[in-house]
Write a protein that holds these residues in place. Structure first.
Motif, PDB file in Angstrom:
ATOM      1  N   GLY A 444      53.016   9.504 -21.005  1.00 24.60           N
ATOM      2  CA  GLY A 444      51.900   8.640 -21.306  1.00 24.60           C
ATOM      3  C   GLY A 444      51.135   8.843 -22.537  1.00 24.60           C
ATOM      4  N   GLU A 445      49.992   8.745 -22.380  1.00 22.22           N
ATOM      5  CA  GLU A 445      49.112   9.138 -23.668  1.00 22.22           C
ATOM      6  C   GLU A 445      49.417  10.443 -24.348  1.00 22.22           C
ATOM      7  N   PRO A 446      49.550  10.559 -25.811  1.00 27.92           N
ATOM      8  CA  PRO A 446      49.868  11.723 -26.411  1.00 27.92           C
ATOM      9  C   PRO A 446      48.414  12.751 -26.563  1.00 27.92           C
ATOM     10  N   VAL A 447      48.437  13.918 -26.653  1.00 33.41           N
ATOM     11  CA  VAL A 447      47.602  14.758 -26.447  1.00 33.41           C
ATOM     12  C   VAL A 447      47.529  15.928 -27.270  1.00 33.41           C
ATOM     13  N   GLU A 448      46.516  16.405 -27.962  1.00 31.57           N
ATOM     14  CA  GLU A 448      46.493  17.649 -28.690  1.00 31.57           C
ATOM     15  C   GLU A 448      46.292  18.956 -27.833  1.00 31.57           C
ATOM     16  N   PRO A 449      46.535  20.074 -28.185  1.00 30.67           N
ATOM     17  CA  PRO A 449      46.123  21.091 -27.600  1.00 30.67           C
ATOM     18  C   PRO A 449      44.605  21.273 -27.363  1.00 30.67           C
ATOM     19  N   GLY A 450      44.289  21.615 -26.121  1.00 30.37           N
ATOM     20  CA  GLY A 450      42.778  21.579 -25.899  1.00 30.37           C
ATOM     21  C   GLY A 450      42.470  22.574 -24.487  1.00 30.37           C
ATOM     22  N   VAL A 451      41.189  22.597 -24.069  1.00 30.08           N
ATOM     23  CA  VAL A 451      40.902  23.465 -23.121  1.00 30.08           C
ATOM     24  C   VAL A 451      39.778  22.436 -22.241  1.00 30.08           C
ATOM     25  N   PRO A 452      39.768  22.979 -20.879  1.00 30.60           N
ATOM     26  CA  PRO A 452      38.923  21.814 -20.051  1.00 30.60           C
ATOM     27  C   PRO A 452      37.149  22.182 -20.466  1.00 30.60           C
ATOM     28  N   THR A 453      36.644  21.315 -20.847  1.00 35.64           N
ATOM     29  CA  THR A 453      35.285  21.404 -21.332  1.00 35.64           C
ATOM     30  C   THR A 453      34.244  21.977 -20.541  1.00 35.64           C
TER      31      THR A 453
END
Length: 782
Positions: A444-453
């Motif tokens: 689905g939607e592309p995402v970048e590396p990240g963490v739960p805010t």
């Protein structure tokens, strides 16, 4: 024979035994570990008092799950709980300061079954105390708080206590404060013999030798106990003991898993873990190397080897599989392991949809996933039976030059090359997408590396790779990393964590019994260089730890679950340490550190009965038992084939290492008694120790006392000695009339039989030793 003695005792004390069990069952049934039977606190906390009530009684219909939400009402978020109700626009679920104007509270106290909440059909009923708590919370402003585990820990001042002479260090002030608030008292201090046994197993996983017992009992120095702690922490077996726990966390095994369950050569990574614990590597560094050692500047082979942590997951070698499907499975496993092992959250719940309880969206899950999605690996890489199957790409070869240099801690047994699966980034960045319903072929939607805010933001200056993730994880303001680790170490020492759900610090996890103590330990741990040995020394030198485990009926009634630590827990030894006890006490233990896993005794035909058998399925089609010194290695080194893990260890609740397991379950089954009575390992240990006691009796004084001290690690009472001597005489008479059977009995195990000893005498003494091994105390830590 051991069973006969035990049953005779039960026959004599049956009614007392049943009575004691009934008391425990009845008290436990009435006991409320969350403290709801206690007085109303002066200040009501949403996290500690209100949220558990709403979670148990309201969130099923008015919580995070939009599919099950009724009346459009959501009580887990302040903005929605304070908003006008959809069905009655002039009303609000909660009105701060005004309980009677709060529609949710009004329905909780209503006598009308059509209005009452929870509805009668739910079979949920709020207690009088719970209603009073909610009323007081609303009067005090109905203050919602962020989830307690997502708030950075604060080091509170030490509590004031009445019995100020009892505490030995800071831990005891927090424990005693809670005891005194409930009119409870700590237990007496354990005897030197018992504290030595407990400490030896907690810090080395081994029983104390008779020599150490004599030395410690004779040591009258004021700091004798502290000196003992330092000695055990500084010994080579400390790292092995700590590695047992980390193997469960890291899901280490010696086979790939799945149906074609072939051999993998990942044991050099285990050697590194032992080495890291023994040299007391800082915990933040320990995590960083395992997550991203390959990304460190000018990474060494040791740092790259540490990343084997991420590659311990199951790997398929089956034909006909879809490569991308399994590659995605590997990344999912690494992501989920990161959650349980390092931040204590059930991330896997958000793979297919937003987490139903924790503030973690599916998008944030795949942002975390993205950190692990750029590895040079494929889902299916197979060459069954050949050396290329031992490790999968990316992999690292360990050479003789490495063993002589930077990897000198790796116990290389032969001249063959060693290969280990490690981490290695692709040259180009692989795109990451949210996978619809978590399915590998539904991007689905592309995402970048990240963490739960909700946990902590990701600083802009950090690189968006695994090294950046490691730096985020070990930031001194991270609310979870230190809390999760100190809680797990607490559970290793005390049997249960300050947070009982050691792998779940989320909304559905248990609340900490001593939240200020947990935060104090976490902050102190970070302030003092993430020093693991220092943390352990704090725990084991506390007065809380040094209490006796003896239990009276009065103490049982006052604190049935030992939630307030009014005594030391009685914990059964881990599966590995049960073997270690037998090997060490009998003199069979081969105490070499590290090296390949070994295959001890196990029932014949188990591997061959599995679906994938025979030579064409590689090295693990047929179980080939080891011999010689390999039979007597520590339990840590037992070969673990995922599809057929070692049965005697599984019976004692060892992990099969399929997934990350932060805390083992503890069971008590008849199969465990059968292992202790019949397993060749135990019988051989009994025979070898009996041989030593007979042939070297002049060196031990009383032979029966010597056996008792080697296994139980204390001096027996006169009554116990009388039972052992009488049993020996009884067995001697029996085997004298059954000489052929005596010879069969002693002919167990591969250790050479002492030919000059009378078989009758050896069989009788062997049965005495076996009886001691079958005492509950033998496999109980405290």
């Amino acid at each position: 024979m051991a069973r006969a003695i035990i049953m005779k005792y039960l026959d004599r004390h049956w009614f007392s035994f049943i009575g004691a069990v009934l008391v425990v069952v009845i008290v436990s049934a009435c006991y409320r570990p969350d403290g709801r039977s206690e007085p109303i606190p002066d200040q009501v906390s949403y996290n500690l008092h209100i949220r558990p009530i709403l979670s148990d009684n309201c969130f099923a219909c008015h919580g995070p799950d939009a599919n099950k939400r009724e009346a459009g009402l959501r009580l887990d978020l302040a903005d929605e709980a304070f908003a006008a109700l959809r069905d009655t626009p002039g009303s609000h679920a909660f009105v701060p300061g005004m309980p009677k104007e709060s529609e949710a509270y009004r329905r909780m106290v209503s006598d009308d079954p059509m209005e009452r909440m929870p509805p009668p059909g739910s079979n949920l009923i709020l207690s009088e105390r719970e209603i009073k708590l909610i009323e007081k919370w609303i009067r005090q402003g109905a203050n919602y708080e962020p989830h307690w585990a997502f708030i950075p820990p604060v080091k509170a001042a030490l509590p004031k206590v009445k019995e100020s002479k009892w505490p030995k260090n800071e831990i005891d002030y927090f424990i005693l404060r809670e005891q005194e608030a409930r009119s409870l008292l700590p237990n007496l201090e354990a005897s030197k013999e018992m504290i030595l046994r407990r400490l030896s197993f907690d810090l080395t996983g081994l029983p104390p030798s008779v020599e150490l017992q004599d030395r410690f009992l004779a040591d009258q120095r004021p700091d004798a106990y502290d000196q003992l702690v330092d000695e055990l922490l500084g010994g080579k077996h400390y790292g092995e003991r700590m590695a047992v726990h980390w193997m469960d966390v890291a899901r280490y095994a010696d086979s790939h898993g799945y149906q074609d369950d072939n051999f993998r050569s990942q044991w050099p990574w285990r050697d590194w873990v032992i080495h890291a614990f023994n040299k007391n590597m800082r915990y933040d560094e320990f995590l960083t190397w395992q997550l991203a050692g390959d990304l460190l500047p000018d990474a060494t082979k040791e740092q790259v080897l540490a990343t084997g942590f991420n590659r311990n997951h199951k790997i398929t070698e089956e034909g006909g599989v879809i490569d991308e499907e399994y590659r995605v499975e590997y990344v999912v496993d690494r992501t989920n392991t990161f959650g349980k092992a390092m931040i204590g959250l059930t991330l896997e719940c958000a793979q297919c949809h937003d987490h139903k309880y924790d503030p973690l969206s599916q998008k944030e899950y795949f942002q975390l996933y993205a950190f692990f999605n750029n590895i040079r690996e494929v889902g299916h890489e197979s060459n069954i039976g050949g050396p290329n199957t031992y490790a999968k790409h990316p992999k690292m070869e360990i050479t003789d030059e490495d063993i002589e240099g930077i990897l000198s801690f790796v116990n290389k047994k032969d001249t063959l090359g060693l290969i280990v699966s490690v981490m290695g980034e692709r040259d180009s960045v692989r795109a990451t997408h949210i996978l619809e319903r978590g399915v590998y072929d539904a991007p689905g939607e592309p995402v970048e590396p990240g963490v739960p805010t909700a946990i902590m933001g990701f600083p802009e200056h950090l690189p968006k790779n695994r090294l950046g993730l490691a730096k985020w994880l070990t930031d001194n303001q991270h609310p979870l990393t230190a809390r999760v680790f100190v809680n797990r170490i607490w559970a290793e020492i005390f049997g249960v964590g300050l947070v009982e759900t050691v792998g779940d610090f989320g909304m559905q996890g248990k609340l900490p019994t001593h939240p200020e103590l947990l935060d104090w330990l976490a902050r102190d741990f970070m302030e003092n260089g993430w020093d693991i040995k220092r943390l352990l020394k704090q725990l084991v030198t506390s007065a809380t730890y040094r209490q006796s485990s003896e239990l009276t009926e009065k103490r049982l009634l006052a604190d049935p679950g030992n939630s307030w630590y009014t005594r030391a827990p009685r914990e059964r030894l881990k599966a590995e340490f049960v073997k270690d006890l037998v090997m060490a006490s009998s003199g069979l233990l081969h105490s070499e550190i590290g090296g390949p896993s070994v295959k001890p005794y196990q029932p014949k035909g188990l591997w061959e009965a599995a679906a994938s058998t025979g030579a064409k399925f590689g090295l693990l089609g047929t179980y080939v038992q080891d011999s010689g010194e390999k039979l007597y290695r520590r339990g840590l080194y037992t070969f673990i084939k995922r599809t057929l893990p070692p049965p005697s260890m599984i019976i004692f609740d060892a992990s099969n290492r399929d997934v990350c397991e932060p805390l083992r379950t503890t069971t008590n089954t008849p199969l465990q008694a059968l292992v202790m009575m019949n397993d060749p390992m135990v019988l051989e240990g009994a025979r070898v120790l009996a041989t030593t006691l007979i042939t070297e009796s002049g060196q031990f004084g009383d032979t029966f006392e010597a056996a008792f001290r080697r296994i139980i690690n204390r001096r027996p009472s006169e009554q116990e000695l009388h039972v052992l001597r009488a049993y020996f005489e009884d067995q001697s008479a029996y085997w004298k009339d059954h000489t052929v059977d005596a010879e069969k009995l002693i002919n167990v195990g591969e250790y050479p039989l002492h030919s000059s000893i009378d078989p009758v005498k050896l069989a009788a003494m062997m049965q005495v030793v076996s009886l001691i091994y079958n005492m509950e105390e033998a496999i109980t830590k405290s």
